[in-house]
Write an enzyme that holds these catalytic residues in place. Structure first.
Site, short mmCIF file in Angstrom:
data_model
loop_
_atom_site.label_atom_id
_atom_site.label_comp_id
_atom_site.label_asym_id
_atom_site.label_seq_id
_atom_site.Cartn_x
_atom_site.Cartn_y
_atom_site.Cartn_z
N CYS A 176 32.63 44.60 46.95
CA CYS A 176 31.47 44.02 46.84
C CYS A 176 31.51 42.82 45.98
O CYS A 176 32.53 42.84 45.22
CB CYS A 176 30.16 45.01 46.50
N CYS A 197 34.85 42.92 37.77
CA CYS A 197 36.05 43.75 37.62
C CYS A 197 36.89 43.16 36.44
O CYS A 197 37.00 42.16 36.31
CB CYS A 197 36.79 43.68 38.93
N CYS A 257 33.96 49.11 43.50
CA CYS A 257 32.55 48.59 44.12
C CYS A 257 31.69 49.02 42.77
O CYS A 257 32.22 49.56 41.56
CB CYS A 257 31.99 49.66 45.07
#
Length: 137
Positions: free
Chosen positions: A80, A87, A8
């Site tokens: 999220c 990422c 997240c």
């Protein structure tokens, strides 16, 4: 042992809750960790909302993404949209999934209304992990 990494943005609420539920429901088959694009610290309300369901996450740490662990994971789950978009890339053998949940730390309203959002998000994350455990443990 298989490795599952929950990600997240700040590794303070949703990924911490997921890590706690993951350890509870998948702990014998999976090594469970969580990380964030940033490390915002463990949210005290996340600890408290998990205490309500008998899961202690008070000793978990808010950490930034560990690239070595990320690249060795069997499954990376973003919780999220920000983490999904930001990422780092993973090798082809690392399976990635996105399970989006609202950020309870951004809830507004009275204390009771904010608390209810924490409970709703916790329950939704817990349900997703229980369903995953039924088919992947």
């Amino acid at each position: 042992m298989k490795k599952l990494y929950f990600l997240c943005t700040g590794n303070s609420c949703r990924s911490q809750i997921a890590e706690g539920f993951g350890k509870k429901y998948l702990g014998s088959e999976w090594e469970i960790r969580s990380g964030g694009i940033e490390a915002h610290g463990l949210n005290p309300k996340a600890v408290k909302v998990m205490e309500e369901v008998g899961v202690d996450i008070s000793n978990q740490q808010s950490e930034m993404i560990d690239l070595e662990y990320l690249n060795q994971a069997d499954l990376v789950v973003t919780l999220c949209g920000d983490a999904e978009n930001r990422c780092p890339l993973t090798p082809a053998q690392v399976k990635r999934e996105h399970w989006g949940f609202n950020d309870p730390a951004r809830a507004t309203g009275s204390d009771d209304e904010v608390w209810q959002v924490f409970q709703i998000v916790r329950d939704a994350i817990g349900q997703s992990i229980r369903e995953f455990a039924q088919t992947n443990a």
